[in-house]
Design a protein around this motif. Structure first.
Motif, PDB file in Angstrom:
ATOM      1  N   GLU A 128       0.772  -1.165   0.110  1.00 51.64           N
ATOM      2  CA  GLU A 128      -0.804  -0.128   0.716  1.00 51.64           C
ATOM      3  C   GLU A 128       1.006   1.366   0.223  1.00 51.64           C
ATOM      4  O   GLU A 128       0.720   2.174  -1.057  1.00 51.64           O
ATOM      5  N   GLN A 129       1.937   0.669   0.915  1.00 51.78           N
ATOM      6  CA  GLN A 129       2.760   2.327   0.506  1.00 51.78           C
ATOM      7  C   GLN A 129       3.830   2.401  -1.099  1.00 51.78           C
ATOM      8  O   GLN A 129       3.532   3.779  -1.178  1.00 51.78           O
ATOM      9  N   GLN A 130       3.755   1.423  -1.559  1.00 51.73           N
ATOM     10  CA  GLN A 130       4.122   1.329  -2.738  1.00 51.73           C
ATOM     11  C   GLN A 130       2.651   2.415  -3.344  1.00 51.73           C
ATOM     12  O   GLN A 130       3.870   2.743  -4.551  1.00 51.73           O
ATOM     13  N   VAL A 131       1.844   1.733  -2.899  1.00 48.79           N
ATOM     14  CA  VAL A 131       1.232   2.033  -4.247  1.00 48.79           C
ATOM     15  C   VAL A 131       0.927   3.639  -4.090  1.00 48.79           C
ATOM     16  O   VAL A 131       0.943   4.125  -5.342  1.00 48.79           O
ATOM     17  N   TYR A 132       0.922   3.992  -2.805  1.00 47.74           N
ATOM     18  CA  TYR A 132       0.340   5.550  -2.495  1.00 47.74           C
ATOM     19  C   TYR A 132       1.777   6.689  -3.452  1.00 47.74           C
ATOM     20  O   TYR A 132       2.195   7.574  -4.229  1.00 47.74           O
ATOM     21  N   ARG A 133       3.500   5.446  -2.815  1.00 50.09           N
ATOM     22  CA  ARG A 133       4.255   6.727  -3.868  1.00 50.09           C
ATOM     23  C   ARG A 133       3.968   6.247  -5.447  1.00 50.09           C
ATOM     24  O   ARG A 133       5.105   7.341  -5.690  1.00 50.09           O
ATOM     25  N   ALA A 134       4.303   5.364  -5.570  1.00 47.60           N
ATOM     26  CA  ALA A 134       3.694   5.724  -7.086  1.00 47.60           C
ATOM     27  C   ALA A 134       2.932   6.984  -7.844  1.00 47.60           C
ATOM     28  O   ALA A 134       2.913   7.188  -9.173  1.00 47.60           O
ATOM     29  N   LEU A 135       2.203   6.430  -6.888  1.00 46.84           N
ATOM     30  CA  LEU A 135       0.605   7.186  -7.942  1.00 46.84           C
ATOM     31  C   LEU A 135       0.515   9.004  -7.609  1.00 46.84           C
ATOM     32  O   LEU A 135       0.527   9.872  -8.271  1.00 46.84           O
ATOM     33  N   GLU A 136       2.185   9.071  -5.963  1.00 47.69           N
ATOM     34  CA  GLU A 136       2.143  10.552  -6.157  1.00 47.69           C
ATOM     35  C   GLU A 136       3.246  11.254  -7.150  1.00 47.69           C
ATOM     36  O   GLU A 136       3.454  11.825  -7.550  1.00 47.69           O
ATOM     37  N   ALA A 137       3.918   9.737  -7.466  1.00 49.03           N
ATOM     38  CA  ALA A 137       5.172   9.957  -8.213  1.00 49.03           C
ATOM     39  C   ALA A 137       4.597  10.173  -9.771  1.00 49.03           C
ATOM     40  O   ALA A 137       4.814  11.009 -10.498  1.00 49.03           O
ATOM     41  N   PHE A 138       2.618   9.361 -10.190  1.00 42.07           N
ATOM     42  CA  PHE A 138       3.107   9.988 -10.963  1.00 42.07           C
ATOM     43  C   PHE A 138       2.326  11.576 -11.009  1.00 42.07           C
ATOM     44  O   PHE A 138       2.197  12.259 -12.352  1.00 42.07           O
TER      45      PHE A 138
END
Length: 130
Positions: A80-90
């Protein structure tokens, strides 16, 4: 189930990674596509109990190594933390997504991922010195 081919590319068009993702729907939002991809990468890494993580986003407390990231000591990655960071990076233009050779503009954009579809994640590298 249809298989979606995902390519990781550099800004110059060089392919640096390839993975295949089983999808059950022909249409997903970009948000759902990123989340599915990141969860798949994290699940594969956590199942092997260590080694090099080859994923879209660098995990917290990891070190960049050739072709991936190394966690020392080896530990599970929080999906979940990785998904959050990926969405933020996008959203901050850390990478962009091309689906069927068309750039996705927002996380809520619906994209077609039926038979023969491709998705490319193009990582942008920050310039040295600002």
């Amino acid at each position: 189930m249809p298989i979606l081919t995902i390519l990781d590319e550099t800004a110059s068009g060089s392919i640096i990674g390839r993975l295949e993702l089983e999808i059950s729907q022909e249409t997903l939002t970009v948000r759902e596509l990123i989340a599915r991809r990141v969860h798949d990468e994290v699940d594969a890494y956590n199942a092997q109990q260590g080694g090099t993580f080859r994923g879209l986003i660098q995990p917290t407390e990891s070190e960049r190594v050739l072709n991936g990231y190394q966690l020392r000591p080896a530990k599970r990655i929080d999906g979940e933390q990785q998904v959050y960071r990926a969405l933020e990076a996008f959203q901050q233009n850390g990478f962009f997504v091309l689906v069927n050779d068309r750039q996705a503009e927002s996380l809520d954009e619906a994209v077609w991922l039926g038979e023969g579809a491709t998705a490319s994640f193009v990582k942008l590298t920050p310039l040295v010195g600002g």
